[in-house]
Design an enzyme around this catalytic site. Structure first.
Site, PDB file in Angstrom:
ATOM      1  N   LYS A 483      10.543 -15.012  16.419  1.00  0.00           N
ATOM      2  CA  LYS A 483      10.171 -15.270  15.021  1.00  0.00           C
ATOM      3  C   LYS A 483      10.825 -14.225  14.112  1.00  0.00           C
ATOM      4  O   LYS A 483      11.258 -13.172  14.586  1.00  0.00           O
ATOM      5  CB  LYS A 483       8.656 -15.199  14.888  1.00  0.00           C
ATOM      6  CG  LYS A 483       8.105 -13.829  15.280  1.00  0.00           C
ATOM      7  CD  LYS A 483       6.601 -13.834  15.414  1.00  0.00           C
ATOM      8  CE  LYS A 483       6.109 -12.457  15.791  1.00  0.00           C
ATOM      9  NZ  LYS A 483       4.839 -12.500  16.495  1.00  0.00           N
ATOM     10  N   ARG A 582      -8.061 -14.860  13.059  1.00  0.00           N
ATOM     11  CA  ARG A 582      -6.905 -15.248  12.253  1.00  0.00           C
ATOM     12  C   ARG A 582      -6.824 -16.773  12.290  1.00  0.00           C
ATOM     13  O   ARG A 582      -7.230 -17.425  11.356  1.00  0.00           O
ATOM     14  CB  ARG A 582      -5.628 -14.592  12.814  1.00  0.00           C
ATOM     15  CG  ARG A 582      -4.490 -14.520  11.859  1.00  0.00           C
ATOM     16  CD  ARG A 582      -3.394 -13.550  12.308  1.00  0.00           C
ATOM     17  NE  ARG A 582      -2.752 -13.925  13.572  1.00  0.00           N
ATOM     18  CZ  ARG A 582      -1.688 -13.298  14.071  1.00  0.00           C
ATOM     19  NH1 ARG A 582      -1.175 -12.252  13.453  1.00  0.00           N
ATOM     20  NH2 ARG A 582      -1.163 -13.681  15.217  1.00  0.00           N
ATOM     21  N   TYR A 709      19.781   9.883  -8.972  1.00  0.00           N
ATOM     22  CA  TYR A 709      18.989   9.471 -10.132  1.00  0.00           C
ATOM     23  C   TYR A 709      17.861  10.457 -10.435  1.00  0.00           C
ATOM     24  O   TYR A 709      17.191  10.935  -9.513  1.00  0.00           O
ATOM     25  CB  TYR A 709      18.343   8.108  -9.859  1.00  0.00           C
ATOM     26  CG  TYR A 709      19.309   6.948  -9.978  1.00  0.00           C
ATOM     27  CD1 TYR A 709      19.988   6.702 -11.162  1.00  0.00           C
ATOM     28  CD2 TYR A 709      19.519   6.101  -8.894  1.00  0.00           C
ATOM     29  CE1 TYR A 709      20.861   5.624 -11.257  1.00  0.00           C
ATOM     30  CE2 TYR A 709      20.385   5.022  -8.989  1.00  0.00           C
ATOM     31  CZ  TYR A 709      21.058   4.791 -10.171  1.00  0.00           C
ATOM     32  OH  TYR A 709      21.909   3.743 -10.265  1.00  0.00           O
ATOM     33  N   MET A 758      19.939   1.803  -4.706  1.00  0.00           N
ATOM     34  CA  MET A 758      19.913   0.428  -4.207  1.00  0.00           C
ATOM     35  C   MET A 758      20.869   0.253  -3.023  1.00  0.00           C
ATOM     36  O   MET A 758      20.512  -0.349  -2.012  1.00  0.00           O
ATOM     37  CB  MET A 758      20.290  -0.550  -5.331  1.00  0.00           C
ATOM     38  CG  MET A 758      20.107  -2.003  -4.931  1.00  0.00           C
ATOM     39  SD  MET A 758      20.689  -3.158  -6.166  1.00  0.00           S
ATOM     40  CE  MET A 758      19.456  -2.961  -7.434  1.00  0.00           C
TER      41      MET A 758
HETATM   42  C1  LIG Z   1       4.556 -11.848  17.581  1.00  0.00           C
HETATM   43  C2  LIG Z   1       3.661 -12.377  18.587  1.00  0.00           C
HETATM   44  C3  LIG Z   1       3.722 -11.931  19.921  1.00  0.00           C
HETATM   45  C4  LIG Z   1       4.609 -10.822  20.380  1.00  0.00           C
HETATM   46  O1  LIG Z   1       4.002  -9.584  20.076  1.00  0.00           O
HETATM   47  P1  LIG Z   1       4.654  -8.187  20.538  1.00  0.00           P
HETATM   48  O2  LIG Z   1       3.622  -7.195  20.260  1.00  0.00           O
HETATM   49  O3  LIG Z   1       5.861  -8.021  19.709  1.00  0.00           O
HETATM   50  O4  LIG Z   1       4.965  -8.356  21.969  1.00  0.00           O
HETATM   51  C5  LIG Z   1       2.936 -12.563  20.843  1.00  0.00           C
HETATM   52  N1  LIG Z   1       2.094 -13.552  20.488  1.00  0.00           N
HETATM   53  C6  LIG Z   1       1.974 -13.978  19.216  1.00  0.00           C
HETATM   54  C7  LIG Z   1       1.016 -15.059  18.905  1.00  0.00           C
HETATM   55  C8  LIG Z   1       2.736 -13.405  18.214  1.00  0.00           C
HETATM   56  O5  LIG Z   1       2.630 -13.820  16.964  1.00  0.00           O
END
Ligand SMILES: *Cc1c(COP(=O)(O)O)cnc(C)c1O
Length: 814
Positions: A483, A582, A709, A758
């Site tokens: 992701k 969640r 800056y 930037m």
């Molecule tokens: C991102 C995610 C993981 C992976 O988590 P890590 O701590 O990076 O291994 C596993 N399960 C779900 C549902 C996630 O959203």
């Protein structure tokens, strides 16, 4: 190699079923990398991690007719089988027999670090003195060493091979196959020591390689090593090298002073050599190479000449996105037949339909007719759409190449060529000898030409996955979470690599991330964690599998299935709420869920949940509660459904701390990058990313002058300020300005001064002898990603996902 099937079976005490007259010249181990089936046998290697027998079918589909395996599979017609008791032993027995057919001089290199670089440097120094064969890449294991030995043929005068072990008793096996005449022990570190009782056992094991050697060249900086070798091998010729002055060869002057050459002391001799890289590891490797070259009778002036031409060991393939949607694969570390074969294997891992090749003269060719015939033969098996030959030598052989072929005297003419500049949507492999400066072709083709890059080491990702796998049962599946642009590392490039290495599942957050993967040829199952209502359509069109976490989503998705007239049951994943609060179904919703699932068009592929605090030992009780709720609730669902779903709850730190609860699958994320909160595991991981840039300008600043800056930095004394081309638009938080963060140059760190701009920031380098254009490390390894995250007051996850898309990602494989 050249053996008949009958010989192969006899040599290795295997059983032959089929034709005994087939000549075997190559052995393939990876069915995906077979590109020549003539005279090739497929060896199905079984290890504790994987069984090569799964790939026999695909090897046969490619046209392989000789299979070496521990089992004969049914229903495969027209195949000659060599059935061996142990596939690894087969390879080792064959390699042992093969080696003794020849009379070449042999060097065996072992040690914890530096084996590959010492091997490559010796090869670069000796190949034009002797016909030399070497281990490809870092092939040095129980499997890699025998594969390397099988490369030896009649013409070779010298063989340089790496020998690596990771567990006790492995060296004995390797030494029996390969007893080198000259033994080299590089640096001994603590890298592999976890499988050994202590350092002493590790050293005993490593130096047993030298049992039959006449000469031993060893790093004498470690007292234990020195004492053991002096004790056990007192009758052999011993040469110690290292930074301590007690060695036979050491550096006499102050090597930290970069302005002078190194003065090398070798027994009674002294001579000066120009070496610019001055870290301890490089220096001891240089000493080791000098000691070995001395054994081959090279004069001091010849040695200096060789050292001058050593290439940095960029033994890896780089891939970058190019203009006109091309993918550029650059492999210009060295050009020989071996590395050409390896490059051809690599490009077959990419999904690009069409590919073109840029190939230059081989500078080391002795018998060019024969060499280029072989090159053409190998190349013609690859179906390149166009071939661009660069150099006078190779151009003479144009007619041997069957693709559309163009010739050029140098890279400058190639870059100006119209045909070359019209290529689009292809993979372009650049394979060239150093002197042709293939780099220029690469930068001509590159899309983004910034100096700031995020370098992603794909091999490290694989290594890290394997470290986590070693904590699991062999049958437990693994989902890789890709992701958020694979945690910032890149989109399909990572997924494509993971798919190539048979990852079971991929996980993305949104449908369009999954669509992007599918459009780039990813066929592995993909779970989508946030299936938004407007995306149900493309989820179904692109075979993505949604996470279903509520009745609302279940009903809406089911309606979409009906609307689209989907006939078979559609795969979905049920998320259970166990304490994260969640998303997910709660325990009191299960009866209704079971009822609804039975009346919808879905098939439950998996049931899963997510731990809130798997990395926090203080929350162990809470975590075990979550696991327990998951276990009970998922069992309840499974017993009511016919779907045999896979169950999974562990993320990376879950794998590390709660492997007893791995169920059927785990979901790895940050662990792939090389991050762990567990120090023991962290030690074994390799960092897979590196964020770096170069110095744009260095300015002298006088006392009282200000930088950046709002004049937030005022020099207390005269100092030097380096400006680097990376700023908050690249994902560097502004809060690390004004000395809160540091960056690295040549293993030292320097504070960021003034405000982060930037696109730029300034660092105070004082007297440090850095130069404009020199590399600057934003993170990994000094500072490390974790340290950098600390400066930013966040965690590595956020650092990585904040790096903006304009930063070029470069993918490397060793
Ligand atoms: C991102 C995610 C993981 C992976 O988590 P890590 O701590 O990076 O291994 C596993 N399960 C779900 C549902 C996630 O959203």
């Amino acid at each position: 190699m050249n053996y008949t099937t009958k010989q192969l079976a006899e040599l290795t005490h295997s059983q032959l079923i089929g034709d005994e007259h087939i000549v075997v010249k190559n052995i393939a181990f990876d069915s995906r990398n077979i590109f020549s089936v003539q005279n090739t046998a497929f060896l199905a290697i079984n290890t504790s991690k994987n069984s090569g027998e799964k790939y026999i079918n695909s090897a046969v589909e490619k046209g392989i007719s000789v299979i070496i395996s521990e089992h004969q599979l049914k229903d495969i017609p027209n195949v000659t089988w060599i059935i061996t008791e142990n596939s690894v032993r087969f390879l080792q027995d064959l390699a042992k027999f093969h080696l003794i057919q020849f009379h070449l001089k042999t060097i065996g290199i072992t040690g914890s670090n530096g084996k590959t670089i010492v091997k490559e440097w010796l090869y670069q120094s000796l190949f034009d003195e002797f016909d030399t064969v070497k281990s490809p890449k870092s092939f040095n294991s129980q499997i890699g060493l025998p594969i390397s030995l099988l490369e030896i043929n009649q013409k070779h005068q010298l063989g340089i091979f790496e020998v690596g072990i990771s567990k006790p008793n492995e060296m004995q096996i390797l030494q029996e196959i390969f007893p080198p005449q000259i033994g080299i022990l590089t640096h001994i570190g603590s890298a592999h020591s976890s499988n050994f009782e202590n350092e002493s056992q590790l050293i005993d094991e490593k130096i047993s390689l030298f049992k039959d050697a006449q000469i031993i060249i060893f790093n004498g900086d470690n007292d234990l090593v020195r004492n053991k070798i002096n004790d056990i091998y007192s009758s052999k010729k011993l040469i110690s090298f290292g930074l301590k002055t007690s060695n036979h060869i050491f550096i006499k002057n102050d090597w930290k002073n970069k302005n002078s050459n190194l003065i090398i002391k070798y027994f009674d001799e002294e001579f000066s050599v120009p070496v610019s890289k001055r870290d301890e590891a490089t220096l001891s490797n240089v000493l080791c190479v000098i000691a070995a070259l001395k054994e081959f009778g090279l004069s001091n002036s010849k040695i200096i000449e060789k050292l001058n031409s050593l290439k940095s060991i960029e033994m890896r393939l780089e891939s970058v996105n190019g203009v006109r949607n091309n993918l550029i694969i650059n492999d210009s570390f060295n050009l020989d037949l071996d590395s050409l074969k390896i490059a051809y294997q690599f490009i077959n891992e990419y999904n690009k339909q069409k590919k073109s090749l840029v190939l230059t003269d081989f500078v080391e060719g002795k018998n060019s007719d024969q060499l280029y015939e072989e090159v053409a033969h190998l190349t013609n098996q690859q179906n390149f759409s166009k071939i661009f030959l660069v150099g006078e030598e190779i151009s003479k052989f144009e007619s041997l190449f069957t693709s559309e072929t163009y010739t050029f005297i140098d890279t400058k003419h190639l870059i100006e060529n119209q045909q070359f500049n019209l290529i689009e949507n292809e993979l372009i492999l650049l394979k060239g000898a150093r002197k042709f400066e293939i780099e220029k072709v690469k930068s001509h083709l590159e899309l983004q030409k910034h100096d700031t890059v995020l370098e992603v080491n794909l091999n490290a990702i694989l290594h890290n996955i394997n470290i986590h796998k070693s904590l699991l049962k062999p049958q437990t599946k693994m989902m890789a979470m890709v992701k958020a642009y694979s945690y910032g590392l890149g989109g399909y490039e990572i997924a494509e690599f993971l798919q190539h290495h048979h990852i079971d599942y991929l996980g993305v957050a949104y449908a369009d991330e999954g669509v992007d993967l599918r459009k780039n040829g990813i066929t592995t199952p993909i779970m989508v964690m946030n299936p938004e209502q407007h995306s149900y359509d493309i989820i179904i069109d692109y075979d993505l599998e949604p996470e279903i976490y509520s009745f609302r989503v279940l009903e809406l998705f089911n309606e979409q299935l009906i609307r689209k007239g989907i006939q078979q049951k559609y795969p979905i994943h049920i998320k259970l709420e166990t304490g994260m609060h969640r998303l997910g179904f709660k325990g009191n919703e299960l009866d209704e869920l079971i009822h609804k699932l039975k009346s919808t068009h879905v098939k439950v592929k998996s049931i899963f949940s997510h731990l809130s605090a798997s990395d926090d030992p203080a929350e162990k009780a809470y975590t075990l509660d979550q696991i327990n709720i998951f276990k009970n609730n998922s069992e309840k669902l499974i017993s009511a459904l016919n779907d045999e779903p896979i169950r999974h709850i562990l993320n990376t730190s879950g794998i590390v701390h709660y492997s007893d609860y791995q169920f059927d699958m785990v979901r790895i994320g940050i662990g792939m990058v090389g991050i762990s909160t567990n120090p023991e595991i962290k030690k074994k991981l390799q960092s897979a990313v590196r964020f770096k840039t170069v110095i744009s300008q260095i300015s002298e600043v006088n006392e009282g002058e200000s930088v950046g800056y709002n004049r937030r930095f005022k020099a207390e004394n005269a100092t030097r300020i380096a400006t680097i081309p990376v700023g908050y638009a690249d994902g560097i938080p502004r809060l690390i300005g004004n000395k809160r963060g540091k960056v690295g140059i040549d293993h030292n760190t320097f504070p960021i001064v003034g405000n982060v701009c930037m696109d730029m920031m300034m660092i105070n380098i004082g007297e440090f002898p850095a130069k404009e254009g020199e590399e600057v490390i934003i993170f990994n390894s000094n500072p490390s990603l974790e340290e950098f995250a600390d400066y930013c007051q966040t965690i590595p996850y956020e650092v990585l996902t904040s790096i903006s898309r304009r930063v070029k990602r470069i993918y490397i494989k060793d």
